[in-house]
Write a protein that holds these residues in place. Structure first.
Motif, PDB file in Angstrom:
ATOM      1  N   THR A   1       6.418  -3.666  -2.779  1.00  0.00           N
ATOM      2  CA  THR A   1       6.453  -3.843  -1.319  1.00  0.00           C
ATOM      3  C   THR A   1       6.572  -2.541  -0.542  1.00  0.00           C
ATOM      4  OG1 THR A   1       8.806  -4.275  -1.638  1.00  0.00           O
ATOM      5  CG2 THR A   1       7.386  -6.184  -1.341  1.00  0.00           C
ATOM      6  N   GLY A   2       6.707  -1.403  -1.250  1.00  0.00           N
ATOM      7  CA  GLY A   2       6.856  -0.131  -0.533  1.00  0.00           C
ATOM      8  C   GLY A   2       8.228  -0.009   0.099  1.00  0.00           C
TER       9      GLY A   2
ATOM     10  N   GLN B   1      10.424   1.313   3.925  1.00  0.00           N
ATOM     11  CA  GLN B   1      10.487   0.883   5.325  1.00  0.00           C
ATOM     12  C   GLN B   1       9.787   1.844   6.279  1.00  0.00           C
ATOM     13  OE1 GLN B   1      14.963  -0.358   4.803  1.00  0.00           O
ATOM     14  NE2 GLN B   1      14.229  -1.204   6.712  1.00  0.00           N
TER      15      GLN B   1
ATOM     16  N   LYS C   1      -1.558   1.230   4.319  1.00  0.00           N
ATOM     17  CA  LYS C   1      -0.939   2.557   4.369  1.00  0.00           C
ATOM     18  C   LYS C   1      -1.869   3.623   3.775  1.00  0.00           C
ATOM     19  CE  LYS C   1       3.627   4.616   3.865  1.00  0.00           C
ATOM     20  NZ  LYS C   1       4.927   4.536   3.199  1.00  0.00           N
TER      21      LYS C   1
ATOM     22  N   MET D   1       5.597  -2.894   7.121  1.00  0.00           N
ATOM     23  CA  MET D   1       6.552  -2.601   6.040  1.00  0.00           C
ATOM     24  C   MET D   1       7.916  -3.234   6.375  1.00  0.00           C
ATOM     25  SD  MET D   1       4.564  -0.972   4.181  1.00  0.00           S
ATOM     26  CE  MET D   1       2.907  -0.368   4.452  1.00  0.00           C
TER      27      MET D   1
END
Length: 393
Positions: free
Chosen positions: A158-159, A161, A40, A168
């Motif tokens: 994990t960030g 969505q 990202k 993601m």
């Protein structure tokens, strides 16, 4: 496999935290479902990575607890991250509103984070799906696509969505829920609006045209560029307001944010009395936009001198209060951030540790802290990762 600390997610928060902990002498393993580190980051800022902002305050963040982010942001500020960037001699420049971007490429930031991890001998398990997590008497047992991992401490990075094409997923929220940690409902933020037909059919002809506007709702306003697209409305002003927008709510677009009626707009009309209104307004707005506003019967195609003072002011009001109810947003596919996430009520603002589950931590975008456009989400990643790493002795 056995490891002291496992970090799930090789994005901004995960990599930075891994480097800090590794350099403190901890045995750190990072698990990620992708084949590349910092995916990202590489996509961000048009490939230039808007890695922080010169002006970072709690007001730039959205959360159910707007004070939660203050502790981490104070202990590891934008200046601390800029100092690290300078140590690596990464060239950068400032854009509007204090936004800092790499001169060269976002790869510079990823390379820096990887080098920080290498200094701490961090291990990576890439192309590895996390399937389940179980708490043990001491630590956790992780079921992954590459087998089991036993770990003393688990950090979830994990960030959100947003941008599912980059892999993601909702795994971070599922882990929280497994341990009865509340999750604030999530939705796409910093995301373009879609429009209802027939307005979309008319405005889509303006695709690619940008105009400086002030866009607002009842709670907040942003003065930035608006970009017309073939799907609706985008650009910084729209992305910013989208994070504060509720379904069915109207937004108000001021097409003349820098023009006062008495000092600028009225004199413009007076000085062009014999022109058509279309040609007169084309001096301050894109000509195609003016044509579309006439096509929508939003303004009339007349000669300027035919407008009396009251009609002049009515015209100004229309151009500064264009009310639109978006159809919706483009969703996670193009969103830059996920709003909501792991409830801050369930975490320590000093350590990012879960209050009810020992040795479990959440950092970065997976937490219910979402920043404005402009480097704020990266700064939250760095700051929350630092807060977490500092709590390990």
């Amino acid at each position: 496999m056995q490891t002291k600390i496992t970090i799930v997610g090789a994005g901004a928060a995960g990599l930075f935290c891994a480097g800090l902990l590794g350099q403190k002498g901890f045995d750190v393993t990072v698990i990620d479902n992708g084949k590349k580190l910092g995916r990202k980051i590489l996509m961000s800022g048009g490939g230039k990575c808007n890695f922080t902002n010169l002006d970072v305050e709690a007001k730039h963040y959205i959360s159910q607890n707007r004070h939660f982010c203050k502790s981490a942001l104070k202990r590891f500020s934008q200046w601390d991250f800029i100092q690290l960037v300078n140590q690596y001699h990464i060239a950068y420049h400032e854009k509007d509103h204090g936004q800092l971007f790499c001169d060269n490429s976002a790869q510079d930031i990823v390379d820096m984070l990887i080098q920080e991890c290498q200094k701490g001998q961090v291990k990576f398990m890439l192309k590895t799906q996390l399937e389940d997590v179980e708490a043990k008497q001491q630590g956790f047992k992780l079921s992954t696509s590459q087998g089991f991992v036993d770990t003393d401490k688990l950090i979830i990075a994990t960030g959100g969505q947003s941008m599912p094409a980059l892999g993601m997923t909702a795994i971070g929220y599922k882990i929280a829920e497994k341990f009865s940690i509340p999750v604030v409902p999530v939705k796409a933020g910093l995301v373009p609006f879609t429009l209802h037909k027939p307005l979309l059919d008319v405005l889509s002809s303006l695709s690619g045209i940008a105009v400086l506007v002030e866009v607002s709702n009842e709670r907040i306003s942003f003065k930035e560029n608006l970009l017309f697209t073939h799907r609706g409305l985008s650009g910084p002003a729209i992305l910013q307001i989208s994070s504060y927008w509720q379904v069915g709510e109207e937004i108000v677009i001021n097409l003349l944010p820098d023009l006062e009626f008495e000092s600028a707009f009225k004199p413009l009309l007076e000085n062009n009395r014999n022109q058509s209104l279309k040609n007169c307004l084309a001096q301050i707005l894109p000509k195609r936009l003016v044509e579309v506003l006439i096509q929508l019967n939003f303004i009339s195609d007349t000669i300027v001198k035919q407008l009396n003072p009251k009609q002049q002011f009515e015209l100004y009001k229309k151009l500064t209060q264009w009310r639109i109810i978006p159809n919706g947003t483009e969703g996670y596919r193009t969103a830059e951030v996920t709003l909501g996430g792991v409830s801050t009520d369930a975490l320590s603002s000093k350590t990012m540790a879960a209050n009810t589950q020992p040795n479990l931590y959440f950092i970065g975008e997976v937490v219910d802290v979402a920043g404005w456009l402009g480097g704020y989400n990266f700064q939250w990643a760095w700051s929350s990762a630092f807060a977490c790493a500092q709590s390990f002795n």
